[in-house]
Motif scaffolding. Structure first.
Motif, PDB file in Angstrom:
ATOM      1  N   ALA A 124      -9.359  -5.705 -12.692  1.00  0.00           N
ATOM      2  CA  ALA A 124      -9.648  -6.456 -11.479  1.00  0.00           C
ATOM      3  C   ALA A 124      -9.024  -7.481 -10.600  1.00  0.00           C
ATOM      4  O   ALA A 124      -9.401  -8.207 -10.104  1.00  0.00           O
ATOM      5  CB  ALA A 124     -10.695  -7.727 -12.123  1.00  0.00           C
ATOM      6  N   MET A 125      -7.450  -7.072 -10.509  1.00  0.00           N
ATOM      7  CA  MET A 125      -7.114  -7.512  -9.901  1.00  0.00           C
ATOM      8  C   MET A 125      -7.258  -7.453  -8.047  1.00  0.00           C
ATOM      9  O   MET A 125      -6.669  -6.039  -8.022  1.00  0.00           O
ATOM     10  CB  MET A 125      -5.350  -7.390 -10.105  1.00  0.00           C
ATOM     11  CG  MET A 125      -4.389  -8.200  -9.090  1.00  0.00           C
ATOM     12  SD  MET A 125      -2.559  -7.791 -10.020  1.00  0.00           S
ATOM     13  CE  MET A 125      -2.566  -6.287  -9.915  1.00  0.00           C
ATOM     14  N   PRO A 126      -6.975  -7.965  -7.409  1.00  0.00           N
ATOM     15  CA  PRO A 126      -6.765  -8.102  -6.134  1.00  0.00           C
ATOM     16  C   PRO A 126      -5.938  -7.398  -5.166  1.00  0.00           C
ATOM     17  O   PRO A 126      -5.530  -8.615  -4.828  1.00  0.00           O
ATOM     18  CB  PRO A 126      -8.007  -8.903  -5.254  1.00  0.00           C
ATOM     19  CG  PRO A 126      -7.294 -10.542  -6.322  1.00  0.00           C
ATOM     20  CD  PRO A 126      -7.815  -9.469  -7.655  1.00  0.00           C
ATOM     21  N   LEU A 127      -5.410  -6.681  -5.327  1.00  0.00           N
ATOM     22  CA  LEU A 127      -3.636  -6.234  -5.354  1.00  0.00           C
ATOM     23  C   LEU A 127      -3.428  -6.346  -3.290  1.00  0.00           C
ATOM     24  O   LEU A 127      -2.558  -6.283  -3.495  1.00  0.00           O
ATOM     25  CB  LEU A 127      -3.726  -5.036  -5.574  1.00  0.00           C
ATOM     26  CG  LEU A 127      -1.951  -3.962  -5.779  1.00  0.00           C
ATOM     27  CD1 LEU A 127      -1.490  -4.925  -6.833  1.00  0.00           C
ATOM     28  CD2 LEU A 127      -2.125  -2.573  -6.134  1.00  0.00           C
ATOM     29  N   LEU A 133       3.613 -10.661  -1.648  1.00  0.00           N
ATOM     30  CA  LEU A 133       4.275 -11.108  -3.400  1.00  0.00           C
ATOM     31  C   LEU A 133       5.114  -9.899  -3.321  1.00  0.00           C
ATOM     32  O   LEU A 133       6.016 -10.712  -3.512  1.00  0.00           O
ATOM     33  CB  LEU A 133       3.711 -11.998  -4.122  1.00  0.00           C
ATOM     34  CG  LEU A 133       3.682 -13.029  -5.093  1.00  0.00           C
ATOM     35  CD1 LEU A 133       4.249 -13.480  -4.144  1.00  0.00           C
ATOM     36  CD2 LEU A 133       3.245 -13.578  -6.242  1.00  0.00           C
ATOM     37  N   LEU A 134       4.694  -9.455  -3.274  1.00  0.00           N
ATOM     38  CA  LEU A 134       5.093  -8.425  -4.209  1.00  0.00           C
ATOM     39  C   LEU A 134       6.058  -7.917  -2.980  1.00  0.00           C
ATOM     40  O   LEU A 134       7.131  -7.701  -3.631  1.00  0.00           O
ATOM     41  CB  LEU A 134       4.816  -6.629  -4.501  1.00  0.00           C
ATOM     42  CG  LEU A 134       3.765  -6.584  -5.515  1.00  0.00           C
ATOM     43  CD1 LEU A 134       3.087  -5.815  -5.693  1.00  0.00           C
ATOM     44  CD2 LEU A 134       4.486  -6.807  -6.331  1.00  0.00           C
ATOM     45  N   ILE A 135       6.178  -7.558  -1.601  1.00  0.00           N
ATOM     46  CA  ILE A 135       7.232  -7.758  -0.629  1.00  0.00           C
ATOM     47  C   ILE A 135       8.075  -8.593  -1.235  1.00  0.00           C
ATOM     48  O   ILE A 135       9.377  -8.225  -0.882  1.00  0.00           O
ATOM     49  CB  ILE A 135       6.158  -7.868   0.296  1.00  0.00           C
ATOM     50  CG1 ILE A 135       5.350  -6.438   0.900  1.00  0.00           C
ATOM     51  CG2 ILE A 135       7.110  -7.984   1.795  1.00  0.00           C
ATOM     52  CD1 ILE A 135       4.868  -7.226   2.022  1.00  0.00           C
ATOM     53  N   VAL A 148       3.413  -0.779  -6.168  1.00  0.00           N
ATOM     54  CA  VAL A 148       1.211  -0.770  -5.950  1.00  0.00           C
ATOM     55  C   VAL A 148       0.776  -0.185  -6.148  1.00  0.00           C
ATOM     56  O   VAL A 148      -0.486   0.146  -7.239  1.00  0.00           O
ATOM     57  CB  VAL A 148       1.251  -1.322  -4.157  1.00  0.00           C
ATOM     58  CG1 VAL A 148       0.152  -0.893  -3.669  1.00  0.00           C
ATOM     59  CG2 VAL A 148       2.085  -2.230  -3.071  1.00  0.00           C
ATOM     60  N   ILE A 149       1.448   1.402  -5.998  1.00  0.00           N
ATOM     61  CA  ILE A 149       0.544   2.244  -6.327  1.00  0.00           C
ATOM     62  C   ILE A 149       0.592   2.449  -8.384  1.00  0.00           C
ATOM     63  O   ILE A 149      -0.787   2.188  -8.562  1.00  0.00           O
ATOM     64  CB  ILE A 149       1.579   4.037  -6.092  1.00  0.00           C
ATOM     65  CG1 ILE A 149       1.361   3.930  -4.518  1.00  0.00           C
ATOM     66  CG2 ILE A 149       0.933   5.009  -6.866  1.00  0.00           C
ATOM     67  CD1 ILE A 149       2.110   4.957  -3.745  1.00  0.00           C
ATOM     68  N   PHE A 150       1.813   2.327  -9.062  1.00  0.00           N
ATOM     69  CA  PHE A 150       1.692   2.626  -9.812  1.00  0.00           C
ATOM     70  C   PHE A 150       1.082   1.517 -10.540  1.00  0.00           C
ATOM     71  O   PHE A 150       0.148   1.286 -11.216  1.00  0.00           O
ATOM     72  CB  PHE A 150       3.133   2.093 -10.560  1.00  0.00           C
ATOM     73  CG  PHE A 150       3.488   1.247 -11.845  1.00  0.00           C
ATOM     74  CD1 PHE A 150       2.949   2.711 -12.873  1.00  0.00           C
ATOM     75  CD2 PHE A 150       3.526   0.147 -12.550  1.00  0.00           C
ATOM     76  CE1 PHE A 150       2.902   1.744 -14.348  1.00  0.00           C
ATOM     77  CE2 PHE A 150       3.194  -0.717 -13.499  1.00  0.00           C
ATOM     78  CZ  PHE A 150       3.427   0.162 -15.004  1.00  0.00           C
ATOM     79  N   LEU A 151       0.287   0.102 -10.024  1.00  0.00           N
ATOM     80  CA  LEU A 151      -0.168  -1.128 -10.313  1.00  0.00           C
ATOM     81  C   LEU A 151      -1.712  -0.418 -10.527  1.00  0.00           C
ATOM     82  O   LEU A 151      -2.927  -0.834 -10.924  1.00  0.00           O
ATOM     83  CB  LEU A 151      -0.182  -2.518  -9.638  1.00  0.00           C
ATOM     84  CG  LEU A 151       0.958  -2.856  -9.940  1.00  0.00           C
ATOM     85  CD1 LEU A 151       1.302  -4.476  -9.197  1.00  0.00           C
ATOM     86  CD2 LEU A 151       1.119  -4.095 -11.511  1.00  0.00           C
ATOM     87  N   MET A 152      -1.937  -0.128  -9.449  1.00  0.00           N
ATOM     88  CA  MET A 152      -3.253   0.628  -8.576  1.00  0.00           C
ATOM     89  C   MET A 152      -4.078   1.799 -10.443  1.00  0.00           C
ATOM     90  O   MET A 152      -5.108   1.573 -10.732  1.00  0.00           O
ATOM     91  CB  MET A 152      -3.999   0.546  -8.137  1.00  0.00           C
ATOM     92  CG  MET A 152      -4.193  -0.531  -6.439  1.00  0.00           C
ATOM     93  SD  MET A 152      -5.288  -0.821  -6.340  1.00  0.00           S
ATOM     94  CE  MET A 152      -6.267   0.652  -5.337  1.00  0.00           C
ATOM     95  N   ILE A 216      -2.674   2.105   1.195  1.00  0.00           N
ATOM     96  CA  ILE A 216      -2.133   0.330   1.504  1.00  0.00           C
ATOM     97  C   ILE A 216      -0.885  -0.110   1.639  1.00  0.00           C
ATOM     98  O   ILE A 216      -0.630  -0.535   2.986  1.00  0.00           O
ATOM     99  CB  ILE A 216      -2.762  -0.767   0.784  1.00  0.00           C
ATOM    100  CG1 ILE A 216      -4.838  -0.276  -0.211  1.00  0.00           C
ATOM    101  CG2 ILE A 216      -2.089  -2.084  -0.171  1.00  0.00           C
ATOM    102  CD1 ILE A 216      -5.372  -1.330  -0.818  1.00  0.00           C
ATOM    103  N   ALA A 217      -0.635   0.499   0.722  1.00  0.00           N
ATOM    104  CA  ALA A 217       1.322  -0.114   0.903  1.00  0.00           C
ATOM    105  C   ALA A 217       1.732   0.122   1.563  1.00  0.00           C
ATOM    106  O   ALA A 217       2.847  -0.380   2.663  1.00  0.00           O
ATOM    107  CB  ALA A 217       1.914   0.914  -0.237  1.00  0.00           C
TER     108      ALA A 217
END
Ligand SMILES: Nc1ncnc2c1ncn2[C@@H]1O[C@H](COP(=O)(O)OP(=O)(O)O)[C@@H](O)[C@H]1O
Ligand SMILES: [Mg+2]
Lengths: 280, 260
Positions: A124-127, A133-135, A148-152, A216-217
């Motif tokens: 449910a993480m609002p990626l 932050l990831l950036i 980003v793709i991996f986490l989704m 998104i990425a």
């Protein structure tokens, strides 16, 4: 000898009839129905889409022209290739890590208690909110896109695998135990195959999420690939061109889904045979 | 060798019903010995603990009191000295009949040609050589149960434990498999403990019948029929069959009116 033959015969009588279906009324093939459905949609869109201001909408023939233009200019291939690289890496990584993780969480109480909560929360993480932050951590390039793709994609695969393990009949595991199979053998040779249908469902669900994640990425990091084509044409109010990558991505998801279906029938043929397709 | 002894075996289950913890005494200090090469039937009303007794002997459940020994060695978990035949065969659906039999053998450490040959030999023993490449859903109920028997026999256990092995089959197939089981027993001399709710089956196959009730051994009866039993249809016509069947039936229904 005599007795066995007799018994085998008796047993054979109870077998379901061979798969020769008496086709009295052959139903329409699926692809015909799908083609008609898509044809109708495109037709309506073409007719009513023309009445709309080209900034606010577009229609199939205009999109087709834009598609041809992009193809001719070489923009489309370059963008697609750019997008696919992080997509493939992130998606495959999610499969390679998500499946074993789900198996272990489903099989071992300790792992479930320790890690299950993160997986449920992670789903449910609002990626989108976390991308900045990831950036900061990973920069703007390839790495952050892959993440980003991996986490989704990771969580639907992992959760589905986990649920699949929970649904494995206890008796099948007891078969392994009764033959003194060690835990890792039970996991690999009983739990994994029994869970395959769930795993494949997760892998399919992940396709859609991974495609969204990819765009998104591309929007939020270095603008690149198909995402860049979308943004640039939107900025130029060129709506027809904007639709080209969008439709391409959806086609890609459909193609990937049937590829997965094909793989599924290859690695788990028994499932299609057992579950059948007895539907209206 | 394959002598199985239940020494004062008890099993208590704790289960939660509507938020309250209940205890079920599935087995209440049961004692009996199954001699090497003997066939013993466990019979009794549903819920009397037959399956539990078998699972404790197999090592799938731990007893909460007492112990089970096989040739004097206490049972702790599963072992290759015991083979289990499950009520619904429980074949692995993604494996062929042959691979299902091979699975058990692989767990015992067999490899290569020996593995395959042994599996084929046991499938032949249950008359399934022609169907060895079929997957479970391509087999009838009777054939599945045969594969289950072959899988358990193949590891050459001392004791075969069977939980209502023929309970889900139609009458014709069941009779065929009963004869086959006696045949296998004559050839291999295995100790067999099997659960049944079928009086006829118990009398036809077993040397002794353990009648259970409410988690206890109510009675143990010897079947006065010779071995080999010969044609089972003829056995049904004998005086001894009828008499034993009646005695077990009386045992099962004794003071039923008082209980209810
Ligand atoms: N896993 C379990 N948890 C709780 N109670 C159980 C469990 N297994 C069996 N029981 C109970 O133990 C008793 C004996 O069950 P079982 O051995 O299956 O009987 P049978 O095989 O003779 O029908 C029953 O009352 C049953 O409800
Ligand atoms: Mg039972």
């Amino acid at each position: 000898m005599r007795k066995e033959n007799m018994m085998a015969e008796i047993a054979d009588k109870n077998i379901a009839a061979p798969e020769v279906e008496t086709a009295e009324r052959r139903p329409l093939p699926r692809w015909v129905i799908t083609t008609v459905s898509v044809g109708c949609l495109v037709g309506f869109w073409e007719i009513f889409g023309r009445d709309i201001n080209p900034v606010f909408g577009s229609y199939p023939s205009a999109i087709a022209v834009a598609f041809w233009e992009l193809l001719k200019a070489g923009t489309l291939w370059k963008a697609l290739l750019e997008s696919l690289q992080p997509f493939v890496v992130g998606y495959l990584l999610a499969i390679v890590i998500g499946i074993p993780l789900g198996l272990v969480i489903g099989r071992f109480r300790t792992a479930e208690a320790a890690l299950g909560i993160y997986v449920t929360a992670g789903y449910a993480m609002p990626l989108v909110a976390l991308v900045p932050l990831l950036i900061l951590w990973l920069g703007l390039g390839f790495k952050v896109k892959v993440s980003v793709i991996f986490l989704m994609a990771l969580f639907p695969i992992c959760i589905n695998t986990w649920l699949g393990v929970i649904a494995v009949p206890k008796t099948l595991i007891e078969v392994g135990k009764s033959f003194v199979a060690p835990n890792h053998v039970i996991l690999r040779r009983i739990v994994l195959p029994a869970t395959l249908p769930y795993i494949m469902a997760g892998v399919r669900l992940a396709v859609g999420r991974a495609v969204v994640a990819m765009v998104i990425a591309e929007f939020f990091t270095t603008i690149s690939g198909l995402g860049a084509v979308i943004i640039n044409s939107a900025n130029n109010f060129d709506t027809a061109t904007m639709f080209v990558p969008i439709i391409l991505l959806m086609l890609m998801a459909i193609g990937l889904n049937s590829l997965i279906g094909y793989v599924e029938r290859k690695v788990a043929p028994w499932q299609a045979e057992i579950a059948g397709r007895e539907r209206e | 060798m394959g002598e199985v002894t239940f020494h004062d075996v008890s099993k208590r289950f704790a289960l939660r019903v509507d938020g309250q913890v209940h205890h079920v005494q599935a087995l209440d200090r049961i004692n009996f010995t199954v001699r090497d090469g003997e066939i013993v039937a466990l019979i009794g009303p549903s819920g009397c603990g037959k399956t539990t007794a078998l699972r404790v002997a197999m090592g799938l459940d731990a007893s909460t009191g007492g112990r089970v020994t096989v040739d004097g060695r206490e049972v702790h978990g599963c072992g290759h000295d015991r083979g289990m035949v499950f009520q619904h065969a429980e074949l692995l659906p993604w494996l062929s009949a042959l691979q299902n039999v091979m699975f058990g053998l692989e767990m015992k450490g067999l490899r290569g040609g020996e593995l395959r040959d042994t599996a084929e030999k046991y499938l032949a023993l249950v008359g399934l050589s022609d169907s060895q490449n079929r997957r479970p859903h391509q087999l009838s109920g009777g054939m599945k149960q045969r594969v289950g028997i072959a899988r358990a026999l193949a590891i050459d256990p001392k004791v075969l434990l069977m939980d209502e092995p023929f309970g889900a089959l139609d009458a014709q197939t069941r009779e065929a498999l009963q004869a086959e089981l006696l045949d296998i027993h004559a050839r291999t001399g295995k100790t067999i403990i099997f659960v049944t709710h079928d009086l006829d089956e118990a009398v036809l196959i077993a040397d002794r019948i353990v009648v259970m009730r409410g988690g206890k051994v109510h009675d143990i009866m010897t079947v006065p029929l010779p071995r080999p039993r010969g044609d089972l249809v003829d056995v049904r016509g004998t005086h001894e069959f009828a008499e034993t069947r009646y005695k077990v039936w009386r045992d099962l229904h004794e003071d039923e009116s008082v209980v209810h």
